[in-house]
Design a protein around this motif. Structure first.
Motif, mmCIF file in Angstrom:
data_model
loop_
_atom_site.group_PDB
_atom_site.id
_atom_site.type_symbol
_atom_site.label_atom_id
_atom_site.label_comp_id
_atom_site.label_asym_id
_atom_site.label_seq_id
_atom_site.Cartn_x
_atom_site.Cartn_y
_atom_site.Cartn_z
ATOM 1 N N TYR A 31 0.842 -1.198 0.000
ATOM 2 C CA TYR A 31 0.000 0.000 0.000
ATOM 3 C C TYR A 31 0.881 1.253 0.000
ATOM 4 O O TYR A 31 0.673 2.176 -0.782
ATOM 5 C CB TYR A 31 -0.938 0.014 1.215
ATOM 6 N N TRP A 32 1.862 1.258 0.894
ATOM 7 C CA TRP A 32 2.724 2.446 0.995
ATOM 8 C C TRP A 32 3.419 2.717 -0.343
ATOM 9 O O TRP A 32 3.456 3.841 -0.827
ATOM 10 C CB TRP A 32 3.757 2.252 2.113
ATOM 11 N N ALA A 62 -1.385 3.774 20.294
ATOM 12 C CA ALA A 62 -0.513 2.994 19.400
ATOM 13 C C ALA A 62 -0.197 3.774 18.121
ATOM 14 O O ALA A 62 0.662 3.372 17.348
ATOM 15 C CB ALA A 62 -1.161 1.655 19.063
ATOM 16 N N GLY A 63 -0.944 4.868 17.882
ATOM 17 C CA GLY A 63 -0.574 5.697 16.733
ATOM 18 C C GLY A 63 -1.709 6.044 15.781
ATOM 19 O O GLY A 63 -1.461 6.593 14.695
ATOM 20 N N ALA A 64 -2.961 5.752 16.159
ATOM 21 C CA ALA A 64 -4.072 6.141 15.273
ATOM 22 C C ALA A 64 -4.338 7.633 15.445
ATOM 23 O O ALA A 64 -4.155 8.179 16.535
ATOM 24 C CB ALA A 64 -5.320 5.351 15.617
ATOM 25 N N SER A 65 -4.775 8.290 14.366
ATOM 26 C CA SER A 65 -4.977 9.729 14.513
ATOM 27 C C SER A 65 -6.440 10.141 14.613
ATOM 28 O O SER A 65 -6.728 11.297 14.912
ATOM 29 C CB SER A 65 -4.278 10.505 13.399
ATOM 30 N N ARG A 90 2.252 1.348 12.050
ATOM 31 C CA ARG A 90 3.163 2.458 12.379
ATOM 32 C C ARG A 90 4.619 2.022 12.244
ATOM 33 O O ARG A 90 5.487 2.832 11.935
ATOM 34 C CB ARG A 90 2.926 2.948 13.816
ATOM 35 N N ASP A 91 4.849 0.756 12.505
ATOM 36 C CA ASP A 91 6.196 0.228 12.410
ATOM 37 C C ASP A 91 6.640 0.134 10.937
ATOM 38 O O ASP A 91 7.806 0.309 10.612
ATOM 39 C CB ASP A 91 6.205 -1.163 13.071
ATOM 40 N N VAL A 92 5.679 -0.125 10.045
ATOM 41 C CA VAL A 92 6.011 -0.263 8.621
ATOM 42 C C VAL A 92 6.274 1.108 7.999
ATOM 43 O O VAL A 92 7.256 1.294 7.274
ATOM 44 C CB VAL A 92 4.867 -0.991 7.864
ATOM 45 N N ALA A 93 5.406 2.060 8.273
ATOM 46 C CA ALA A 93 5.569 3.392 7.660
ATOM 47 C C ALA A 93 4.706 4.407 8.397
ATOM 48 O O ALA A 93 3.904 4.052 9.254
ATOM 49 C CB ALA A 93 5.178 3.351 6.188
ATOM 50 N N ASP A 94 4.858 5.655 7.996
ATOM 51 C CA ASP A 94 4.195 6.744 8.700
ATOM 52 C C ASP A 94 2.771 6.967 8.176
ATOM 53 O O ASP A 94 2.431 8.032 7.657
ATOM 54 C CB ASP A 94 5.047 8.008 8.518
ATOM 55 N N PHE A 95 1.930 5.936 8.307
ATOM 56 C CA PHE A 95 0.557 6.035 7.815
ATOM 57 C C PHE A 95 -0.290 6.962 8.691
ATOM 58 O O PHE A 95 -0.044 7.075 9.894
ATOM 59 C CB PHE A 95 -0.117 4.659 7.851
ATOM 60 N N HIS A 139 -3.187 6.545 3.972
ATOM 61 C CA HIS A 139 -4.202 6.507 5.037
ATOM 62 C C HIS A 139 -4.835 5.107 5.045
ATOM 63 O O HIS A 139 -5.248 4.620 3.998
ATOM 64 C CB HIS A 139 -5.253 7.591 4.741
ATOM 65 N N ILE A 140 -4.880 4.492 6.214
ATOM 66 C CA ILE A 140 -5.500 3.164 6.338
ATOM 67 C C ILE A 140 -6.504 3.176 7.496
ATOM 68 O O ILE A 140 -6.256 3.784 8.539
ATOM 69 C CB ILE A 140 -4.433 2.057 6.573
#
Ligand code: FAD
Length: 287
Positions: free
Chosen positions: A96-97, A166-169, A131-136, A103-104
C-alpha cells in the motif's frame, strides 16, 4: 437557533465517505456515479471497506487505486487483521505504501461465526504494526454504544485509548441514532485523555427493515422516536426512501454540528442521494 448554529459553521465542516467494493457491473456503475457526485464535495478522504471473503482485498485495492487515479482524492483502504498473519499484514502495508496509499482504516474484523479461539491480534496490534512499517495516517473504529464483545463499556473505551496511543490519529464511530449516546461517549473519551477526533459515522437509512437488520448485529439502539417515525410506513418504499431517510439524518447532523462536531463520516452504501442532501444541509457545497 438551529439554523444559526449551522450558519456559523459553514465552510468549516469536513466530510469523508465510505464505500464498499461492488460485485456486479450494475453495482459498479452505481458506485462510480456516486463517487463522481460526492467527489465534488471535496471530502477529506474516502474509504473502501474490506470483507473477509477471499479475493476481496484485491477488490478493495483495485477500487482504491481507481479512485486515486480517476479523482485524485485521498483514498483509504480498510484493513483487518483477524484473517492474516503479521508478516502478511506487513507485506500488504508495504505494498500500500509503495503504491502511494498514506491513510489506512485499521480494524480487527469480525470473528467467524462459532469461533472458539480468542483472536491473536486486536486492532491496537494492527495499528502498532502499521506504524512500524511506515508513517501512515491511521483511523480506527469506536463504539458509542459499546462493541458487542467488550467485557464492559469501560474496557472498550480503554481499548480505544490503546488504539490511539498505538498511533491512530482519529476514531470513526459505529453508526448510531441516539445522538446522546454519541455525545456522552465523546465526553468519556475526553475524560480519559483521548484527544483524537471522534468522528461520528452517519448511516443515512432509507429502508427501516435494513436498518433493523444492521442494528441487530451491531448492538446499536433504535430509539423509540425512530421506530415511531417509520411506524405504518416501513413498507412504503417511496416515502421512506425520499423523505424519512433524509430527515432523520439531517436532524442528527444538525444537533451534532451544534454540539461542535466538525468532521462527519458517511456510510454511503455506495449511494449518493441521501449523503449529498445531508452534506448540503451542513453547508458542504461543491467546490
Ligand atoms: P478491536 O478494537 O480490536 O476490538 C474488538 C473487541 O475486542 C472489542 O470488544 C474490544 O473491547 C475487545 N478487545 C480489544 N483488545 C482486547 C484485548 N487485548 N483483550 C480482550 N478484548 C479486547 N469490518 C470488516 O470486516 N471490514 C471493514 O471494512 C470494516 N470497516 C469498519 C469501519 C468502521 C468505521 C467500523 C466502526 C467498523 C468496521 N468493521 C469492518 C467492523 C469491525 O471489524 C468489527 O466491529 C470488529 O468486530 C471489531 O473491530 P475493531 O477494529 O473495533 O476491533
Amino acid at each position: 437557533a438551529l439554523n444559526q448554529g449551522l450558519a456559523d459553521l459553514n465552510g468549516k465542516i469536513s466530510v469523508s465517505f465510505e464505500f464498499f467494493p461492488p460485485t456486479t457491473e450494475f453495482m459498479e456503475q452505481t458506485l462510480w456515479n456516486s463517487i463522481a457526485r460526492l467527489s465534488t464535495l471535496a471530502p477529506k478522504f474516502v474509504s473502501v471497506t474490506y470483507g473477509a471473503n477471499s479475493g476481496t482485498r484485491d477488490r478493495t485495492h483495485n477500487v482504491i487505486k481507481d479512485i486515486k487515479e480517476r479523482t485524485g482524492l485521498v483514498a483509504a483502504p480498510h484493513l483487518t487483521c483477524i484473517d492474516a498473519t503479521p508478516s502478511e499484514l506487513r507485506t500488504i502495508a508495504l505494498d500500500y505504501w509503495n503504491s502511494g496509499i498514506r491513510h489506512i482504516v485499521a480494524l480487527r474484523g469480525d470473528l467467524p461465526p462459532n469461533a472458539n479461539e480468542l483472536p491473536k491480534m486486536y486492532a491496537s496490534d494492527l495499528v502498532a504494526l502499521l506504524r512500524d512499517v511506515a508513517d501512515f495516517d491511521i483511523s480506527v473504529a469506536a463504539y458509542p454504544e459499546t462493541h458487542p464483545e467488550a467485557k464492559s463499556a469501560q474496557a472498550d473505551l480503554l481499548n480505544l485509548k490503546r488504539k490511539i496511543d498505538a498511533g491512530a490519529s482519529r476514531a470513526i464511530t459505529q453508526f448510531f441514532f441516539d445522538v446522546e449516546s454519541y455525545l456522552r461517549f465523546r465526553d468519556r473519551c475526553a475524560a480519559i485523555g483521548i484527544e483524537a477526533e471522534i468522528v461520528p459515522g452517519i448511516l443515512p437509512v432509507s429502508n427501516y427493515k435494513t436498518l433493523q437488520k444492521f442494528a441487530g448485529f451491531t448492538n446499536v439502539k433504535i430509539p423509540h422516536w425512530l421506530h415511531q417515525r417509520f411506524q405504518g410506513i416501513a413498507d412504503d418504499d417511496q416515502t421512506t426512501r425520499n423523505l424519512l431517510g433524509a430527515s432523520i439524518a439531517i436532524d442528527m447532523v444538525r444537533v451534532l454540528s451544534r454540539e461542535g462536531v466538525k468532521d462527519f463520516h458517511f456510510y454511503t452504501l455506495n449511494r449518493s442521494e441521501l449523503t449529498y442532501a445531508i452534506c448540503h444541509t451542513l453547508g458542504v457545497r461543491p467546490v
